[in-house]
Design an enzyme around this catalytic site. Structure first.
Site, PDB file in Angstrom:
ATOM      1  CG  ASN A  69     -15.046  29.267 -11.997  1.00 39.09           C
ATOM      2  OD1 ASN A  69     -15.310  29.668 -13.130  1.00 39.09           O
ATOM      3  ND2 ASN A  69     -15.698  29.688 -10.916  1.00 39.09           N
ATOM      4  CE  LYS A 110     -14.055  32.726  -9.813  1.00 42.76           C
ATOM      5  NZ  LYS A 110     -14.190  33.311  -8.516  1.00 42.76           N
ATOM      6  CG  HIS A 151     -19.371  29.823  -8.680  1.00 38.60           C
ATOM      7  ND1 HIS A 151     -19.267  31.143  -8.311  1.00 38.60           N
ATOM      8  CD2 HIS A 151     -18.150  29.275  -8.501  1.00 38.60           C
ATOM      9  CE1 HIS A 151     -18.011  31.376  -7.920  1.00 38.60           C
ATOM     10  NE2 HIS A 151     -17.318  30.262  -8.027  1.00 38.60           N
ATOM     11  CD  GLU A 180     -17.650  34.553  -8.629  1.00 41.26           C
ATOM     12  OE1 GLU A 180     -17.528  34.193  -9.807  1.00 41.26           O
ATOM     13  OE2 GLU A 180     -16.690  34.574  -7.818  1.00 41.26           O
ATOM     14  CD  GLU A 238     -16.058  27.299  -5.209  1.00 44.71           C
ATOM     15  OE1 GLU A 238     -14.877  27.376  -5.547  1.00 44.71           O
ATOM     16  OE2 GLU A 238     -16.982  27.799  -5.850  1.00 44.71           O
ATOM     17  N   GLY A 247     -11.894  34.456  -4.040  1.00 42.89           N
ATOM     18  CA  GLY A 247     -11.284  35.649  -4.619  1.00 42.89           C
ATOM     19  C   GLY A 247     -10.750  36.640  -3.601  1.00 42.89           C
TER      20      GLY A 247
HETATM   21  P1  PGA Z   1     -10.712  31.715  -6.213  1.00 50.61           P
HETATM   22  O1  PGA Z   1     -12.137  31.290  -6.868  1.00 50.61           O
HETATM   23  O2  PGA Z   1      -9.802  30.516  -6.288  1.00 50.61           O
HETATM   24  O3  PGA Z   1     -10.215  32.850  -7.069  1.00 50.61           O
HETATM   25  O4  PGA Z   1     -10.988  32.118  -4.819  1.00 50.61           O
HETATM   26  C1  PGA Z   1     -12.693  30.027  -6.625  1.00 50.61           C
HETATM   27  C2  PGA Z   1     -14.035  29.905  -7.300  1.00 50.61           C
HETATM   28  O5  PGA Z   1     -14.755  30.906  -7.440  1.00 50.61           O
HETATM   29  O6  PGA Z   1     -14.429  28.813  -7.724  1.00 50.61           O
END
Ligand code: PGA
Length: 267
Positions: A9, A11, A109, A111, A183, A189
């Site tokens: 991903n 982003k 997701h 976010e 997740e 993150g």
């Molecule tokens: P990350 O993000 O690996 O940077 O923690 C995962 C995601 O948001 O799918």
């Protein structure tokens, strides 16, 4: 040996040129690394890349021109809107994804849920729309830190999964297409991944939730990915868990090396 799903991903990183460069670099890496070619060819690995909307069409073209689209590598979007067209300023519809042969999308997701306020109901509508319109949905779920500390992880995951799946047209061919991604929000993150046993517990529970809505026939084969600070140093123990079929990777998916290092030990 089980098949591993390695999804990246990106982003709001990587514009058109960087996305194209990544795919070209992936092609070169594959030329130089027979283990990767073998894994993809033998269907032991599937790679999904999720660029930004503006990069999708060109990423798809480069994927086709490099022949990677025939090698178990595909492109998906990070989001879409469930209507076909209309007065929805700022949105991109499933039909626009169809137009550029993009046939997979992340849905819900964290976010999208937490920054952009997407509700369980909206995510459920997106899921239905994806299944009716040739988009393979990657349905994300997961609890916040506060919810985990309050012992609410299972309640939250059960709610997210059951709201999305209830009343789905129980058509085997489409429902089977759903990919799930657990997740935990606190792990995304942050550099703080879930412990493999904890991730396994929730992925197993997610399977149970799928079973209670759709039945065991669908839950047993369901693909469940773990996401949240996955990198090469923690991936092996996560992927060795029986209920974890793959990983959804943010930060470590931005470079070809760090992305592929995640699955190298399974070659
Ligand atoms: P990350 O993000 O690996 O940077 O923690 C995962 C995601 O948001 O799918």
């Amino acid at each position: 040996m089980k098949k591993i799903y390695l999804y990246g991903n990106w982003k709001m990183y990587k514009g058109i040129e960087q996305s194209e460069n990544f795919i070209n670099d992936l092609g070169e890496y594959m030329e130089d690394n027979s283990w990767l070619r073998q894994m993809l060819k033998n269907d032991r690995l599937e790679i999904g890349l999720f660029p930004s909307f503006t990069s999708l069409a060109s990423a798809q073209k480069v994927l086709t021109s490099t022949g990677l689209d025939k090698m178990n590598v595909h492109i998906g979007s990070q989001n879409f809107y469930y209507e076909e067209k209309g007065a929805f300023t700022g949105e991109v519809s499933w039909s626009m994804l169809n137009e550029i042969n993009c046939n997979s999308s992340l849905i819900g997701h964290s976010e999208r849920r937490h920054i952009f306020g997407e509700s369980d109901e909206m995510i459920s509508q997106k899921l239905r729309s994806a299944l009716s319109n040739g988009i393979i949905p990657v349905l994300c779920c997961g609890e916040t830190l506060e919810e985990r500390e309050n012992g609410e992880t299972e309640r939250v995951v059960a709610r997210q999964i059951s709201t999305s799946l209830q009343d789905l047209d129980n058509n085997k061919s489409v429902v089977e297409n759903i990919i799930y991604a657990y997740e935990p929000v606190w792990a995304i993150g942050t550099g703080r991944s879930a412990m493999p046993e904890d991730a396994e517990d929730v992925c197993r529970y997610t399977r149970k939730c799928i079973s209670s809505v759709l039945g065991e026939k669908y839950s047993g084969n369901a693909k469940i990915l773990y996401g949240g600070s996955v990198k090469s140093s923690n991936a092996e123990s996560l992927l060795n868990q029986p209920d974890i079929d793959g990983v959804l990777v943010g930060g470590a998916s931005l470079q070809v090396d760090s992305f592929l290092d995640i699955v190298k030990s399974f070659a």
